[in-house]
Design a protein around this motif. Structure first.
Motif, PDB file in Angstrom:
ATOM      1  N   TYR A  50       0.955  -1.224   0.009  1.00  0.00           N
ATOM      2  CA  TYR A  50       0.027  -0.029  -0.012  1.00  0.00           C
ATOM      3  C   TYR A  50       0.985   1.126   0.038  1.00  0.00           C
ATOM      4  O   TYR A  50       2.008   1.427   0.752  1.00  0.00           O
ATOM      5  N   LEU A  51       0.537   2.084  -0.930  1.00  0.00           N
ATOM      6  CA  LEU A  51       0.909   3.772  -0.715  1.00  0.00           C
ATOM      7  C   LEU A  51       0.007   4.267  -0.334  1.00  0.00           C
ATOM      8  O   LEU A  51      -1.265   4.638  -0.957  1.00  0.00           O
ATOM      9  N   GLY A  52      -0.045   4.593   1.193  1.00  0.00           N
ATOM     10  CA  GLY A  52      -1.111   5.247   1.728  1.00  0.00           C
ATOM     11  C   GLY A  52      -2.173   4.210   1.561  1.00  0.00           C
ATOM     12  O   GLY A  52      -2.322   2.937   2.148  1.00  0.00           O
ATOM     13  N   ASP A  53      -3.537   4.596   0.916  1.00  0.00           N
ATOM     14  CA  ASP A  53      -4.783   3.545   0.813  1.00  0.00           C
ATOM     15  C   ASP A  53      -4.732   2.968  -0.476  1.00  0.00           C
ATOM     16  O   ASP A  53      -5.706   2.581  -0.923  1.00  0.00           O
ATOM     17  N   LEU A  54      -3.546   3.290  -1.214  1.00  0.00           N
ATOM     18  CA  LEU A  54      -3.566   2.963  -2.533  1.00  0.00           C
ATOM     19  C   LEU A  54      -2.618   1.683  -2.889  1.00  0.00           C
ATOM     20  O   LEU A  54      -1.430   1.679  -2.530  1.00  0.00           O
ATOM     21  N   PRO A  55      -3.266   0.553  -3.370  1.00  0.00           N
ATOM     22  CA  PRO A  55      -2.640  -0.628  -3.574  1.00  0.00           C
ATOM     23  C   PRO A  55      -1.729  -0.434  -4.945  1.00  0.00           C
ATOM     24  O   PRO A  55      -1.979   0.167  -5.959  1.00  0.00           O
ATOM     25  N   VAL A  56      -0.315  -0.625  -4.705  1.00  0.00           N
ATOM     26  CA  VAL A  56       0.504  -0.594  -5.797  1.00  0.00           C
ATOM     27  C   VAL A  56       1.385  -1.921  -5.982  1.00  0.00           C
ATOM     28  O   VAL A  56       1.495  -2.747  -5.136  1.00  0.00           O
ATOM     29  N   THR A  57       2.009  -2.084  -7.137  1.00  0.00           N
ATOM     30  CA  THR A  57       3.290  -2.993  -7.285  1.00  0.00           C
ATOM     31  C   THR A  57       4.529  -2.379  -7.112  1.00  0.00           C
ATOM     32  O   THR A  57       4.740  -1.186  -7.761  1.00  0.00           O
ATOM     33  N   VAL A  58       5.493  -2.706  -6.185  1.00  0.00           N
ATOM     34  CA  VAL A  58       6.833  -2.050  -5.921  1.00  0.00           C
ATOM     35  C   VAL A  58       8.038  -3.105  -6.488  1.00  0.00           C
ATOM     36  O   VAL A  58       7.864  -4.199  -6.184  1.00  0.00           O
ATOM     37  N   ILE A  59       8.710  -2.420  -7.205  1.00  0.00           N
ATOM     38  CA  ILE A  59       9.988  -3.569  -7.883  1.00  0.00           C
ATOM     39  C   ILE A  59      11.160  -2.866  -7.398  1.00  0.00           C
ATOM     40  O   ILE A  59      11.217  -1.399  -7.811  1.00  0.00           O
ATOM     41  N   GLY A  60      12.298  -3.200  -7.035  1.00  0.00           N
ATOM     42  CA  GLY A  60      13.380  -2.536  -6.984  1.00  0.00           C
ATOM     43  C   GLY A  60      14.542  -3.361  -7.078  1.00  0.00           C
ATOM     44  O   GLY A  60      14.641  -4.645  -6.732  1.00  0.00           O
ATOM     45  N   LEU A  61      15.807  -2.711  -7.488  1.00  0.00           N
ATOM     46  CA  LEU A  61      17.208  -3.507  -7.482  1.00  0.00           C
ATOM     47  C   LEU A  61      17.835  -3.198  -6.079  1.00  0.00           C
ATOM     48  O   LEU A  61      17.928  -2.058  -5.537  1.00  0.00           O
ATOM     49  N   GLU A  62      18.055  -4.202  -5.363  1.00  0.00           N
ATOM     50  CA  GLU A  62      18.513  -4.245  -4.159  1.00  0.00           C
ATOM     51  C   GLU A  62      19.930  -4.434  -4.066  1.00  0.00           C
ATOM     52  O   GLU A  62      20.317  -5.796  -4.506  1.00  0.00           O
ATOM     53  N   LYS A  63      21.097  -3.664  -3.614  1.00  0.00           N
ATOM     54  CA  LYS A  63      22.421  -3.879  -3.566  1.00  0.00           C
ATOM     55  C   LYS A  63      22.799  -4.888  -2.480  1.00  0.00           C
ATOM     56  O   LYS A  63      23.889  -5.410  -2.353  1.00  0.00           O
ATOM     57  N   GLY A  64      21.949  -4.974  -1.502  1.00  0.00           N
ATOM     58  CA  GLY A  64      22.408  -5.574  -0.242  1.00  0.00           C
ATOM     59  C   GLY A  64      22.816  -4.664   0.741  1.00  0.00           C
ATOM     60  O   GLY A  64      23.327  -3.566   0.586  1.00  0.00           O
ATOM     61  N   ILE A  65      22.629  -5.093   2.196  1.00  0.00           N
ATOM     62  CA  ILE A  65      22.907  -4.126   3.302  1.00  0.00           C
ATOM     63  C   ILE A  65      24.347  -4.526   4.059  1.00  0.00           C
ATOM     64  O   ILE A  65      25.092  -3.581   3.856  1.00  0.00           O
ATOM     65  N   ASP A  66      24.501  -5.926   4.248  1.00  0.00           N
ATOM     66  CA  ASP A  66      25.727  -6.280   4.678  1.00  0.00           C
ATOM     67  C   ASP A  66      26.421  -7.032   3.937  1.00  0.00           C
ATOM     68  O   ASP A  66      25.776  -7.413   2.756  1.00  0.00           O
ATOM     69  N   THR A  67      27.784  -7.522   4.141  1.00  0.00           N
ATOM     70  CA  THR A  67      28.450  -8.326   3.272  1.00  0.00           C
ATOM     71  C   THR A  67      27.729  -9.482   2.994  1.00  0.00           C
ATOM     72  O   THR A  67      27.450  -9.817   1.588  1.00  0.00           O
ATOM     73  N   LYS A  68      27.197 -10.343   3.856  1.00  0.00           N
ATOM     74  CA  LYS A  68      26.300 -11.549   3.581  1.00  0.00           C
ATOM     75  C   LYS A  68      25.198 -11.282   2.514  1.00  0.00           C
ATOM     76  O   LYS A  68      24.901 -11.994   1.520  1.00  0.00           O
ATOM     77  N   ASP A  69      24.349 -10.354   2.836  1.00  0.00           N
ATOM     78  CA  ASP A  69      23.226  -9.739   2.034  1.00  0.00           C
ATOM     79  C   ASP A  69      23.575  -9.254   0.595  1.00  0.00           C
ATOM     80  O   ASP A  69      23.143  -9.643  -0.192  1.00  0.00           O
ATOM     81  N   LYS A  70      24.840  -8.691   0.678  1.00  0.00           N
ATOM     82  CA  LYS A  70      25.298  -8.201  -0.716  1.00  0.00           C
ATOM     83  C   LYS A  70      25.742  -9.480  -1.676  1.00  0.00           C
ATOM     84  O   LYS A  70      25.217  -9.367  -2.829  1.00  0.00           O
ATOM     85  N   ILE A  71      26.250 -10.474  -1.235  1.00  0.00           N
ATOM     86  CA  ILE A  71      26.681 -11.446  -1.825  1.00  0.00           C
ATOM     87  C   ILE A  71      25.296 -12.270  -2.230  1.00  0.00           C
ATOM     88  O   ILE A  71      25.350 -12.538  -3.430  1.00  0.00           O
ATOM     89  N   LYS A  72      24.300 -12.358  -1.334  1.00  0.00           N
ATOM     90  CA  LYS A  72      23.238 -13.175  -1.787  1.00  0.00           C
ATOM     91  C   LYS A  72      22.268 -12.083  -2.910  1.00  0.00           C
ATOM     92  O   LYS A  72      21.734 -12.871  -3.812  1.00  0.00           O
TER      93      LYS A  72
END
Ligand SMILES: [Zn+2]
Lengths: 258, 290
Positions: A50-72
């Motif tokens: 939800y964006l406020g009260d509106l249903p939306v599709t959200v898509i994004g490129l994720e670089k990762g937060i810590d080293t383990k997550d970045k590799i994943k």
């Protein structure tokens, strides 16, 4: 800050990645996985929220937060299945008539044997083609690094926004310098030449809006408000006008220089 | 076991890649060295053989105009948008010089030729990219010419035949060149939604932003034998994964095996192939039009 400093900032460890924006701007997010063909590419996160009260599709490129997550997450470099998952979710949004919001942060589409074998070029090409006529509003926001075709594959949109210190480039300045001058150390010079900052791209007519970077809470608040207002405006258009406007947006890009 | 490469941060993608463009090395007025088998070939033989090495069958790079000449019926090609020339929009260093050197070298205004022609009496639109103009790279004018051609074809209900040869997006035009991928893809999409036919023939090499846009969005995708077709160039991949690549990797036959092209089509068979495809795919449309 010059272009290269902005690039370094966009790449820096402290910069917020997509998932933080996702958690702050949207509510009740459900992540959907997989491209239904090969695998689930973790460099791309997508789903409904939800964006406020509106249903939306959200898509994004994720670089990762810590080293383990970045590799994943393969440091945010998507494979073909990542782009195919994104397209699947966009087609789902089209079917259920909800807007699509894409967040861009990647140094580029992954280049490896598997990526080529599974058609990296074909996957990106298909996204460009399908997004051109997707029958729902699409907004793309470059939050960090916009790396070439791998970023474009999620940013054929009705509006393209960039954070103040984000960059978006046809090639990395290192790559550009090493091809043109056989010297990757001249990246700083290349970064200036490539015109990759938000300000440059607004002047060239490639993006529509620059979002000033304040503290994170304020920036995300601004994004939320902008999204809400813009989506309202885009939803009021007929599908025919929406698609036509998007067509001519790209059709006319750069034509004032020809 | 986890390979070391998996812990390496992936390198940034190169758009206009390192792919080399070897023209035949002309020794004198009569013969040249084939860049593939290195044997001496008579220029006359090479020309009669449509630019395919008579010894090793390597499909050498030929000028866009020569290609159109091999495909179009005699005196039917009419060039469109041929006057468009690139500007150094971003004031990119040395770009002006590169443009004028390419214009001299190729005798063309830009890296693609667009127009209409007849192929065995069937009228269609055609574009061919020019390998001797900045490696066929795609800037604003290349994108504009191809987009205009698809719009021209859409208005007149014509099929489009396209020969792709390109190192990718032209980095001297920065993001404007990247946006050509979206622009051309949108024009191809409109043409397609009108039920019209687009056939792409991918030639050596087709890379980067061209592969990732209109090379891969045709109804029928053919490729010349042994043509290199890739998104990321082989050297970039080797540097990323720190491994040698298998010899056939990213060649036309490899893409065929992996399911990304329809057919490998040698140069001497292309005219018949295109004629058959134009006939087969417009058969019912014409019947309905009557
Ligand atoms: Zn040979």
């Amino acid at each position: 800050m010059n272009a290269y400093e902005k690039l370094l900032k966009a790449r820096s460890k402290d910069r917020a990645t997509f998932s933080r924006f996702l958690n702050t701007i949207f509510d009740n997010f459900y992540e959907f996985h997989g491209d239904r063909r090969f695998a689930d590419d973790l460099a791309v996160i997508g789903g409904v929220a939800y964006l406020g009260d509106l249903p939306v599709t959200v898509i994004g490129l994720e670089k990762g937060i810590d080293t383990k997550d970045k590799i994943k997450r393969n440091f945010g470099c998507a494979n073909p299945e990542g782009y195919r998952k994104a397209l699947r979710l966009m087609k789902q949004a089209e079917k259920f008539k909800r807007p699509v919001i894409c967040f861009i942060d990647t140094s580029g589409a992954y280049c490896g044997i598997g990526a080529e074998e599974r058609g990296q070029g074909q996957a990106i090409s298909q996204n460009l083609t399908e997004m051109a006529s997707l029958e729902c509003p699409v907004i793309a926001i470059v939050i960090g690094e916009g790396g070439s075709g791998g970023a474009l594959a999620l940013s054929v949109a009705d509006e393209i926004w960039m954070l103040e210190n984000a960059v978006y480039s046809v090639i990395s300045p290192e790559g550009c310098a090493s091809i043109l001058w056989k010297d990757a150390k001249r990246a700083q010079e290349a970064a200036e030449c490539l015109k990759m900052t938000a300000e440059d791209l607004l002047n060239l007519g490639i993006i529509d809006k620059i979002i000033q970077e304040k503290n994170f809470d304020q920036t995300t608040k601004d994004i939320k408000e902008l999204l809400t207002n813009t989506i309202k405006k885009l939803m009021s258009l007929s599908v025919k006008d929406l698609i036509n406007n998007r067509y001519f947006k790209y059709r006319n890009m750069g034509n004032r220089f020809i | 076991m986890i390979r070391r490469a998996q812990f390496k941060k992936p390198r940034n993608k190169l758009e206009e890649s390192e792919i080399s463009f070897h023209p035949p090395i002309i020794k004198d007025n009569l013969c040249c060295n084939c860049p593939s088998c290195k044997k001496i070939v008579f220029l006359e033989d090479l020309k009669n053989n449509l630019g395919v090495c008579p010894i090793c069958s390597k499909h050498l790079k030929i000028k866009a105009r020569e290609r159109i000449q091999y495909i179009a019926d005699a005196d039917t090609f009419e060039e469109l948008f041929g006057d468009l020339k690139s500007n150094n929009i971003l004031n990119f260093p040395d770009y002006d010089q590169k443009l004028s050197a390419s214009q001299d070298q190729s005798n063309e205004n830009e890296a693609v030729i667009t127009g209409v022609c007849e192929i065995n009496d069937i009228k269609c639109c055609i574009f061919a990219m020019e390998p001797f103009f900045m490696m066929g790279s795609m800037g604003s004018v290349v994108g504009e010419k191809i987009a205009r051609l698809f719009e021209y074809a859409s208005e007149r209900k014509l099929s489009v035949i396209g020969f792709t040869i390109s190192g990718g997006a032209r980095m001297q035009e920065g993001m404007l060149s990247l946006m050509q991928m979206a622009k051309v893809s949108a024009a191809v999409n409109r043409h397609s939604k009108l039920g019209l036919l687009y056939i792409a023939i991918l030639c050596d090499p087709t890379a980067g932003g061209v592969t990732a846009s209109f090379a891969m969005s045709a109804d029928i995708i053919a490729a010349e034998p042994q043509a290199l077709i890739c998104f990321a160039g082989p050297r970039v991949i080797e540097q990323t994964i720190r491994q040698k690549l298998p010899p056939n990797f990213q060649k036309a036959e490899f893409l065929l095996e992996k399911g990304f092209i329809d057919i490998v089509m040698p140069r001497y068979d292309q005219k018949k192939f295109l004629t058959d495809m134009l006939k087969i795919h417009t058969f019912n449309q014409e019947k309905n039009a009557v």
